[in-house]
Write an enzyme that holds these catalytic residues in place. Structure first.
Site, PDB file in Angstrom:
ATOM      1  CE  LYS A   1      -4.228  -1.908   1.967  1.00  0.00           C
ATOM      2  NZ  LYS A   1      -5.278  -1.791   2.983  1.00  0.00           N
TER       3      LYS A   1
ATOM      4  CE  LYS B   1      -8.416 -11.740  -2.749  1.00  0.00           C
ATOM      5  NZ  LYS B   1      -8.495 -11.908  -1.286  1.00  0.00           N
TER       6      LYS B   1
ATOM      7  CE  LYS C   1     -13.135  -3.738  -1.007  1.00  0.00           C
ATOM      8  NZ  LYS C   1     -14.036  -3.622   0.144  1.00  0.00           N
TER       9      LYS C   1
END
Length: 338
Positions: A119, A201, A204
């Site tokens: 992040k 994966k 969203k």
């Protein structure tokens, strides 16, 4: 052993962030399975809006997404009387316990967290302290409710291990205070991959809108995305690692149609990818359309959802504060005069 808080039932905690749009992967891998788990465990389902602000959010959009997520929990079949479905920000014990646990967590442990590194790379202009101590707040989330089990994906296992280490460290100093949580690893549908890059994966936050099926996608959009899904040139519906795109579609169809992998392979033996993709799209739409209908119905009942928010925040606070008061007493905070 830590005494069970609720009628001798084991406790389960799970949290989802109120950011982005939930995907088919979130539904098949987590949300749909929660309904089954709620029969076995005392479940706490948290909309983790405090975690969400480690990245800058539009305030109005965050409130909207948080309410939508809480409503989706209920639309998916989770009974708000039987389960505790609440906003993290409405239970101050999360932040209070997180501060205490910060003092029992080592810098080196947090520096090893791979999600912090990932992040930080994505948000280089906002590497804040909350991003660094995010796993401690996650530990507080779990330990507040003496969670026996926590449904986690492989990307969160490192955080759960840290939670276990923190709880064990605290218990070794102050006695049997926290339950040491175990991971609950789902089975079928636990890992749905991107439709455009099956090595990743379904997410969203994917920048490619064709990579993910979102829970509010209409049927035409669902069918279009599956038609564009990556497959290969082998022209066979077989479940193997040499065909990751096809393997992912088989996983999706298998879960949505309640058919085994072998049954899926037999059903499409000798058939083309076009026919297979259409069947996958139809099976997905068949489970999402009822969910969407119920979500829309619940969203129109503002007073009903408001009452659930109020009641569940009170219930979550009651159980969270039982743990928090015990922790505060153990570490030597002055007792509150009531």
């Amino acid at each position: 052993m830590v005494k069970r808080m609720i009628d001798g039932k084991k406790s389960l905690f799970s949290g989802m962030q109120a950011t982005g749009n939930l995907t088919l992967g979130n539904y098949l891998g987590a949300l749909r399975n929660f309904v089954k788990l709620s029969d076995e465990y005392e479940c706490f389902f948290c909309v983790v809006d405090e975690h969400s602000i480690t990245v800058r959010q539009d305030p109005a959009e965050l409130r909207k997404r948080a309410r939508n997520l809480l409503t989706l929990y209920i639309a998916a079949g989770l009974d708000p009387k039987k389960n505790t479905i609440y906003y993290q920000s409405h239970v101050s014990a999360h932040a209070e316990l997180a501060w205490i646990l910060n003092c029992f967590t080592y810098m080196g442990e947090l520096q090893r967290m791979t999600q912090f590194k990932d992040k930080s790379a994505k948000h280089a202009d906002n590497i804040n302290a909350g991003l660094f101590t995010y796993p401690v707040l996650m530990a507080a989330d779990i330990l507040l409710f003496q969670a026996d089990v926590v449904p986690v994906g492989s990307d969160q296992m490192q955080h759960l291990e840290l939670t276990r280490d923190i709880a064990g460290r605290f218990n070794s100093i102050y006695g049997d205070v926290f339950t040491i949580p175990e991971p609950y690893l789902g089975k079928a549908g636990a890992r749905i991959m991107s439709l455009q890059d099956p090595s990743k994966k379904m997410s969203k936050s994917d920048e490619n809108p064709n990579a993910s099926i979102y829970l509010m996608d209409d049927k035409d959009t669902i069918m279009r995305k599956f038609k564009r899904a990556v497959t290969d040139s082998m022209a066979q519906v077989k479940y193997n690692d040499e065909q990751p795109g096809v393997k992912n579609l088989i996983d999706i169809y298998s879960v949505c149609s309640n058919k085994s992998v072998a049954e899926v392979e037999a059903e499409f033996d000798g058939k083309g990818y076009g026919e297979f993709k259409e069947a996958v799209g139809e099976s997905v739409a068949s489970i999402l359309v009822p969910l969407q209908s119920e979500f829309n119905r619940l969203s129109s009942e503002k007073a009903f959802i408001d009452e659930i928010i109020k009641e569940n925040a009170e219930k979550a606070s009651y159980y969270a504060n039982k743990t928090l008061r015990k922790v505060q007493k153990k570490i030597g905070y002055p007792e509150r005069i009531r």
